[in-house]
Scaffold this motif. Structure first.
Motif, PDB file in Angstrom:
ATOM      1  N   LEU A 226      36.368  65.357  94.785  1.00  0.00           N
ATOM      2  CA  LEU A 226      35.548  64.880  93.666  1.00  0.00           C
ATOM      3  C   LEU A 226      34.873  63.538  93.940  1.00  0.00           C
TER       4      LEU A 226
ATOM      5  N   GLY B 233      15.611  46.672  90.447  1.00  0.00           N
ATOM      6  CA  GLY B 233      16.937  47.224  90.733  1.00  0.00           C
ATOM      7  C   GLY B 233      18.058  46.305  90.273  1.00  0.00           C
ATOM      8  N   ASP B 234      19.288  46.639  90.666  1.00  0.00           N
ATOM      9  CA  ASP B 234      20.445  45.902  90.180  1.00  0.00           C
ATOM     10  C   ASP B 234      21.536  45.889  91.263  1.00  0.00           C
TER      11      ASP B 234
ATOM     12  N   VAL C 217      24.507  44.830  91.124  1.00  0.00           N
ATOM     13  CA  VAL C 217      25.831  45.191  90.600  1.00  0.00           C
ATOM     14  C   VAL C 217      25.987  46.712  90.538  1.00  0.00           C
ATOM     15  N   LEU C 218      24.853  47.412  90.415  1.00  0.00           N
ATOM     16  CA  LEU C 218      24.899  48.876  90.412  1.00  0.00           C
ATOM     17  C   LEU C 218      25.514  49.395  91.711  1.00  0.00           C
TER      18      LEU C 218
ATOM     19  N   HIS D 137      29.137  49.393  91.272  1.00  0.00           N
ATOM     20  CA  HIS D 137      29.591  50.532  90.464  1.00  0.00           C
ATOM     21  C   HIS D 137      29.699  51.781  91.323  1.00  0.00           C
ATOM     22  N   PHE D 138      28.633  52.059  92.064  1.00  0.00           N
ATOM     23  CA  PHE D 138      28.626  53.234  92.935  1.00  0.00           C
ATOM     24  C   PHE D 138      29.783  53.172  93.930  1.00  0.00           C
TER      25      PHE D 138
ATOM     26  N   PHE E 120      33.285  53.481  92.314  1.00  0.00           N
ATOM     27  CA  PHE E 120      33.575  54.777  91.704  1.00  0.00           C
ATOM     28  C   PHE E 120      34.227  55.692  92.731  1.00  0.00           C
TER      29      PHE E 120
ATOM     30  N   PHE F  14      39.963  57.475  88.270  1.00  0.00           N
ATOM     31  CA  PHE F  14      38.508  57.527  88.110  1.00  0.00           C
ATOM     32  C   PHE F  14      38.005  56.623  86.996  1.00  0.00           C
ATOM     33  N   LEU F  15      38.910  55.991  86.265  1.00  0.00           N
ATOM     34  CA  LEU F  15      38.491  55.268  85.064  1.00  0.00           C
ATOM     35  C   LEU F  15      38.644  53.756  85.181  1.00  0.00           C
TER      36      LEU F  15
ATOM     37  N   TRP G  68      37.460  51.631  87.975  1.00  0.00           N
ATOM     38  CA  TRP G  68      36.809  50.972  89.115  1.00  0.00           C
ATOM     39  C   TRP G  68      36.253  49.578  88.781  1.00  0.00           C
TER      40      TRP G  68
ATOM     41  N   MET H  21      35.182  44.259  89.675  1.00  0.00           N
ATOM     42  CA  MET H  21      33.887  43.615  89.428  1.00  0.00           C
ATOM     43  C   MET H  21      33.948  42.604  88.285  1.00  0.00           C
TER      44      MET H  21
ATOM     45  N   GLN I  63      29.155  41.700  85.758  1.00  0.00           N
ATOM     46  CA  GLN I  63      29.345  42.852  84.879  1.00  0.00           C
ATOM     47  C   GLN I  63      29.531  42.353  83.435  1.00  0.00           C
TER      48      GLN I  63
ATOM     49  N   ALA J 156      32.306  45.711  79.272  1.00  0.00           N
ATOM     50  CA  ALA J 156      32.789  46.654  80.282  1.00  0.00           C
ATOM     51  C   ALA J 156      34.057  46.121  80.927  1.00  0.00           C
TER      52      ALA J 156
ATOM     53  N   PHE K 163      31.124  58.489  84.905  1.00  0.00           N
ATOM     54  CA  PHE K 163      30.472  57.484  85.754  1.00  0.00           C
ATOM     55  C   PHE K 163      29.301  56.828  85.030  1.00  0.00           C
TER      56      PHE K 163
ATOM     57  N   LEU L 187      30.531  54.777  81.616  1.00  0.00           N
ATOM     58  CA  LEU L 187      31.214  53.507  81.880  1.00  0.00           C
ATOM     59  C   LEU L 187      30.279  52.503  82.553  1.00  0.00           C
TER      60      LEU L 187
ATOM     61  N   PHE M 146      28.239  50.965  79.876  1.00  0.00           N
ATOM     62  CA  PHE M 146      28.962  49.922  79.145  1.00  0.00           C
ATOM     63  C   PHE M 146      28.680  48.554  79.768  1.00  0.00           C
ATOM     64  N   ASP M 147      28.457  48.566  81.067  1.00  0.00           N
ATOM     65  CA  ASP M 147      28.085  47.318  81.736  1.00  0.00           C
ATOM     66  C   ASP M 147      26.609  47.005  81.510  1.00  0.00           C
TER      67      ASP M 147
ATOM     68  N   ARG N 178      25.071  43.666  78.835  1.00  0.00           N
ATOM     69  CA  ARG N 178      25.137  42.441  79.638  1.00  0.00           C
ATOM     70  C   ARG N 178      25.003  41.168  78.797  1.00  0.00           C
TER      71      ARG N 178
END
Lengths: 544, 115
Positions: free
Chosen positions: A209, A238-239, A241-242, A245-246, A249, A296-297, A299, A303, A308, A312, B84, B87, B90-91, B95
């Motif tokens: 997964l 863009g970001d 911090v994204l 996240h990726f 995860f 999975f919940l 991650w 950060m 962030q 969150a 994914f 959550l 949420f960030d 912000r």
């Protein structure tokens, strides 16, 4: 321990000869051995780089390498240990070897896919090696943007390597899921499966997964570097911090890819060396799945200081505490299994007990770091380094060593020198605590991780930590010698040297090409030590 | 758990009905895009698109008639993708909710908009 000569003569190691019979083998046991050699090779490289790092940090000034080389060294250590050793380690070596044996199968469900996974692993590792030769990588193993999109080092080939390695992991995961569903021996219901099989099942689910997300992340990073698509670049909407996240995860569940199979080994070893039925079988089995789900919940706890949103961060902090529940369930069940057991302290048990002690410390400090307010201060200090080494090395590596010593006689049909094995276990345990407990203190005092130099006040603890690293190194060198000696000249042993009740111990050591003379029929649970004891490879039922 | 290779033959009527439903939903999407619902614009469009995707998966791709394991695998994948995205939102959506200093729209001075 009776050594039957006919058993020794015909087995998976000698029924075919020549390099080709190894490189084209579809036997899960031989593939396990191929993995053993290749993964141990990278463990050696990762370990040597760790020693170089600790040698450099023995004082704040330059000792052997400059600052840039130092950055490359810790990236090398992290990337190799994570992607090439600890993620594939237990599933690919021990899982491949013993999982089909444990469920009474002749092989895994897809033997060719299994061999392909090894070639993919080698192919991916070549990319990693290539990027080391062509100027290394200095981003840390996490490849965070924006640095990873701007540094001149070989980020693309290194991430491509990790991308390819992900497929190896997925192949193994798919293979194990199907094997466990379809190839269990007659009579082996889900709740008669050994707990190592349950843990491998939970691991396989995460592998299948989560790993694709790592693939996507690394491809996006490569696209960002080569094409400048701007998904992680604020200047283009863009970001950065994204990216995190990726990355997390996948990589937080990956932490459980690393620890879960280790927990499976501990369940086996604790029960066998206590000669007692495992306490709370169902609870242990389901807590593996619980850990897989919760993994999975959480991650975002990597950060907390990344920018962030606080909202969150609060949610992730709360969710992180949930991991403590299934982990705690396992710890208490192992402890309850030990209670009033006939405990013996052979080497696998020494490592299993080390695991319980060290994983408890690693887990508790994990809960501390999961607390938002504490983490803001401890983030990116040596406290975090100490925490994850207590979980990864104190947990997974200790469990791996427990499993390696537990199944080594089964793998080779020969056993190792118990005296030297205990010496090595002692050195590794003591060396580990010297190395990493001091890092908890360093971190709490404010020493940041990944720094090349530091204030003089940290020097004594750094030097202390470095000494510990070399003690660990000594332990591993002793281990390498006696394990290799055992492969070639070790004392021959019978089918069941530990008196265990799982199926892999009912066949010959080493097993034949098809694992069992006839397909076993399962009547007992894997830990029915209350009804059965084993003497000279024979099962004696107590009620008889 | 055995996966039997059984061939379910879906009646033509079902295919046609689903086809019509997809057409109607497409028309609704287009019509709705002319009405201004504010923040709900995106939500409405996504809900309609999701319904269409579910219809295609269930009927055209035979998920409804196939082994339930495939349904489970498909659903689990969707759940994890949702986890994914939710959550992460949420960030990204929150912000500036506590610390106002951060609330600077980063797109304003972006190079891409200068071009």
């Amino acid at each position: 321990m009776s050594g039957n000569k006919t058993e020794v003569e015909k087995n998976y190691l000698n029924d075919q000869k020549g390099i080709k019979s190894w490189l084209l083998t579809l036997d899960h046991k031989r593939i396990g051995i191929l993995y053993l050699y290749s993964i141990m090779f990278f463990f050696f490289i990762g370990g040597m780089s760790a020693l170089l790092i600790r040698l450099e940090l023995i004082r704040p000034q330059e000792v052997i390498v400059g600052a840039d080389t130092y950055n490359q060294l810790f990236t090398l250590h992290g990337a190799i240990m994570i992607f090439l050793f600890i993620i594939p380690g237990i599933p690919a070596i021990l899982g491949n070897f013993v999982l089909p044996l444990m469920i009474g199968a002749k092989d895994v469900a897809f033997p060719k896919l299994n061999l392909a996974s090894w070639y993919v692993y080698i192919f991916g590792s070549l990319f990693a090696v290539y990027s080391l030769v062509t100027g290394a990588v200095d981003t840390g193993w996490t490849f965070y943007t924006p640095y990873s999109t701007s540094t001149d080092t070989s980020v693309v080939s290194m991430t491509l390597g990790a991308f390819i390695l992900g497929f190896s992991s997925i192949f193994t995961g798919i293979n194990f899921i199907v094997t466990i569903h379809k190839l269990r021996a007659p009579g082996m219901t889900w709740f008669k499966m050994p707990l190592f099989v349950w843990a491998s099942y939970a691991t396989a689910i995460i592998q299948v997964l989560a790993t694709p997300v790592l693939g996507i992340t690394l491809l996006l990073l490569i696209a960002e570097r080569l094409l400048g698509i701007g998904i992680f670049d604020p200047a283009m909407g863009g970001d950065p911090v994204l990216y995190q996240h990726f990355f997390w995860f996948y990589s937080h569940p990956a932490v459980y890819i690393m620890i879960l199979p280790g927990m499976g080994i501990i369940s086996e070893v604790i029960a066998v060396f206590s000669k007692k039925k495992i306490f709370g079988y169902n609870a242990i089995a389901f807590s593996s799945l619980g850990i897989a789900l919760v993994s999975f919940l959480v991650w975002g706890h990597h950060m907390f200081t990344s920018g962030q949103s606080e909202f969150a961060a609060m949610i992730f902090s709360f969710l992180t505490f949930l991991v403590g529940i299934p982990s705690g369930i396992k710890m208490f069940n192992w402890l309850a299994t030990l209670y009033k057991g006939s405990i013996t302290f052979e080497t696998p048990m020494l490592y299993a007990l080390s695991f319980m002690f060290l994983f408890a410390i690693g887990g508790f400090t994990g809960i501390m770091l999961g607390a938002l307010s504490v983490d803001v201060h401890l983030h990116d200090t040596y406290f975090v380094v100490a925490h994850f080494h207590y979980v990864m090395m104190g947990g997974t590596v200790m469990a791996f060593l427990a499993g390696l010593h537990y199944w080594w006689p089964k793998i080779w049909g020969r056993t190792y020198n118990e005296f030297w094995a205990r010496i090595a276990a002692f050195l590794i345990f003591v060396g580990f605590n010297v190395t990493f407990f001091s890092q908890f203190i360093l971190g709490a005092k404010g020493m940041p991780r990944r720094y090349y130099t530091y204030l003089d006040q940290y020097q004594p603890l750094h030097a202390f930590s470095s000494v510990g690293a070399f003690v660990i190194g000594a332990g591993f060198f002793i281990m390498a010698f006696y394990l290799i000696h055992a492969m070639v000249r070790g004392k021959r042993i019978g089918r069941n040297p530990w008196g265990a009740l799982t199926l892999e111990w009912t066949t010959t050591s080493p097993p034949s090409h098809h694992n069992f003379e006839e397909i076993p029929v399962v009547k007992n649970g894997p830990y029915d030590f209350d009804r059965i004891r084993v003497e000279n490879d024979k099962w004696i039922y107590k009620e008889e | 758990m055995s996966i039997k290779a059984h061939h379910h033959i879906t009646p033509l009527k079902t295919y046609l009905s689903v086809g019509v439903a997809l057409m109607v939903l497409t028309i609704i999407t287009v019509v709705v895009s002319f009405v201004h619902f504010g923040a709900f614009n995106l939500i409405i469009a996504m809900v309609i698109a999701s319904i269409k995707a579910v219809l295609v998966a269930l009927f055209f791709m035979h998920l409804l008639y196939d082994n339930k394991l495939f349904m489970a695998i498909f659903s689990i994948s969707l759940i994890f993708v949702s986890v994914f995205i939710i959550l992460t939102m949420f960030d990204t959506m929150q912000r500036d909710s506590i610390d106002e200093v951060k609330a600077k729209p980063i797109k304003k001075n972006a190079i891409i908009y200068d071009k």
